[in-house]
Design a protein around this motif. Structure first.
Motif, mmCIF file in Angstrom:
data_model
loop_
_atom_site.group_PDB
_atom_site.id
_atom_site.type_symbol
_atom_site.label_atom_id
_atom_site.label_comp_id
_atom_site.label_asym_id
_atom_site.label_seq_id
_atom_site.Cartn_x
_atom_site.Cartn_y
_atom_site.Cartn_z
ATOM 1 N N LEU A 222 47.358 -22.835 7.863
ATOM 2 C CA LEU A 222 48.786 -22.745 8.138
ATOM 3 C C LEU A 222 49.048 -21.734 9.251
ATOM 4 O O LEU A 222 48.292 -20.771 9.414
ATOM 5 C CB LEU A 222 49.543 -22.297 6.884
ATOM 6 C CG LEU A 222 49.254 -23.050 5.581
ATOM 7 C CD1 LEU A 222 49.996 -22.374 4.432
ATOM 8 C CD2 LEU A 222 49.659 -24.501 5.697
ATOM 9 N N SER A 223 50.130 -21.937 9.986
ATOM 10 C CA SER A 223 50.499 -20.952 11.004
ATOM 11 C C SER A 223 51.203 -19.754 10.374
ATOM 12 O O SER A 223 51.283 -18.681 10.979
ATOM 13 C CB SER A 223 51.414 -21.593 12.060
ATOM 14 O OG SER A 223 52.610 -22.061 11.464
ATOM 15 N N ALA A 224 51.716 -19.923 9.149
ATOM 16 C CA ALA A 224 52.342 -18.830 8.407
ATOM 17 C C ALA A 224 52.107 -19.067 6.920
ATOM 18 O O ALA A 224 52.106 -20.209 6.463
ATOM 19 C CB ALA A 224 53.836 -18.749 8.696
ATOM 20 N N PRO A 225 51.888 -18.008 6.143
ATOM 21 C CA PRO A 225 51.607 -18.175 4.715
ATOM 22 C C PRO A 225 52.787 -18.781 3.957
ATOM 23 O O PRO A 225 53.934 -18.678 4.378
ATOM 24 C CB PRO A 225 51.337 -16.738 4.240
ATOM 25 C CG PRO A 225 51.009 -15.965 5.475
ATOM 26 C CD PRO A 225 51.811 -16.597 6.561
ATOM 27 N N VAL A 226 52.481 -19.403 2.839
ATOM 28 C CA VAL A 226 53.504 -19.909 1.928
ATOM 29 C C VAL A 226 54.251 -18.725 1.323
ATOM 30 O O VAL A 226 53.648 -17.698 0.980
ATOM 31 C CB VAL A 226 52.839 -20.748 0.808
ATOM 32 C CG1 VAL A 226 53.824 -21.032 -0.315
ATOM 33 C CG2 VAL A 226 52.286 -22.048 1.380
ATOM 34 N N ASN A 227 55.593 -18.843 1.193
ATOM 35 C CA ASN A 227 56.352 -17.790 0.529
ATOM 36 C C ASN A 227 57.131 -18.362 -0.648
ATOM 37 O O ASN A 227 56.999 -19.541 -0.968
ATOM 38 C CB ASN A 227 57.296 -17.074 1.512
ATOM 39 C CG ASN A 227 58.335 -18.008 2.102
ATOM 40 O OD1 ASN A 227 58.946 -18.812 1.401
ATOM 41 N ND2 ASN A 227 58.555 -17.919 3.403
#
Length: 322
Positions: A222-227
């Motif tokens: 992913l380009s950004a983590p899951v939040n």
């Protein structure tokens, strides 16, 4: 979720002056007009929404289960309104948004069980307003939904479903990681090919890239983590493990806070207006509903203030959170 940071923010916002400073920062970041005037007008409301919400939730954790649903629901809605005030300085714009925004069957059927009960989404009220302005959810993939399906999406309840041989969620990664691992067997539950599954997930993940399939797992980056608001992913608040529904029937692109809202709304209504059924549930415990309801109430009492506290914390400038 950093519990200490969230607790400190709640404490910080317990004065008119600090609430004003916080709102001013929120409104200026969003380039909202009359930021200073609106911050002054809303500082007291923000402070009291948070104070009342925390008191309801604290009292709920300390009280008998008989009264927990009502205290938890109103504690949650107060914190929801605090979060909305950071984005909607004129909230509530009309009386239409003050209703709950969901409804349930007024007269319960014979042989009623909570797990099979349903709630219906309304066009106006707090629930659709919250979904739209806090989570940018403008439409819902359902009009009515059963409580069992909502319970199945709470990670902390997953083990209870495992005991019934009907586990609803699969672990796919860990919070703050930029990698997820989907077991190939999950494709059977979605009735999709590997390429179609990755394409579907890509709609809900940040810049997902399918890297490879190794040892029965599809590995993605992913380009950004899951939040916490990255539906349809759900995060266990203690372990940080990320879960995804096992099959397409339970795949629901809805932030977890909204799931807690629907469950607590219905439980608060049942506990108030279905007095005999609620009393029998808590004393005789003849229904399979009891362990799910009991465990959920204790989970949501801890998780809701964290989910909403993080929304408030995320409104701060990055340097303010260091």
């Amino acid at each position: 979720m950093n519990k200490e940071d969230i607790s400190l923010l709640f404490t910080y916002l317990q004065s008119q002056e600090t609430a004003f400073d916080y709102l001013l920062q929120c409104y200026r970041r969003q380039n909202l007009p009359e930021a200073e005037t609106k911050s002054y007008e809303n500082a007291g409301a923000l402070m009291h929404y948070i104070d009342h919400g925390r008191r309801f939730l604290t009292n709920a954790r300390d009280t008998d289960i008989l009264m927990m649903p009502v205290l938890l629901f109103y504690g949650m809605t107060h914190l929801c309104k605090a979060c909305l005030l950071t984005k909607r300085p004129d909230y509530p714009e009309t009386t239409a948004v003050l209703a709950h925004g969901v409804s349930t069957r007024k007269r319960k059927k014979k042989n009623y069980t909570f797990l099979q009960d349903e709630v219906k989404i309304q066009h106006n009220g707090l629930f659709p307003y919250l979904a739209k302005y806090l989570y940018a959810v403008g439409s819902f993939p359902f009009e009515k939904i059963r409580m069992e399906q909502l319970f199945s999406l709470i990670p902390e309840l997953n083990q209870l479903f495992t005991f019934t041989n009907s586990q609803k969620l699969t672990a796919v990664g860990e919070k703050d990681s930029d990698q997820l691992y989907f077991p190939e067997k999950i494709l059977d539950g979605y009735h999709l090919t590997e390429a179609a599954f990755i394409k579907r997930i890509n709609k809900h993940a940040a810049g997902l890239t399918h890297v490879q399939t190794v040892s029965g797992y599809m590995e993605v980056v992913l380009s950004a983590p899951v939040n916490e608001a990255s539906s349809p992913f759900f995060i266990h608040h203690e372990t940080g493990i990320i879960y995804l529904p096992n099959d397409r029937e339970h795949f629901l692109a809805l932030p977890e806070l909204l799931i807690h809202y629907l469950l607590l709304y219905n439980l608060s209504m049942v506990s108030r207006y279905e007095t005999e059924w609620w009393g029998e549930l808590l004393t005789a415990r003849t229904e399979a509903d009891f362990p799910f309801i009991r465990h959920f109430l204790h989970v949501t009492a801890e998780k809701v203030p964290l989910l909403l506290g993080k929304e408030l914390l995320d409104q701060l400038e990055p340097e303010s959170r260091k």
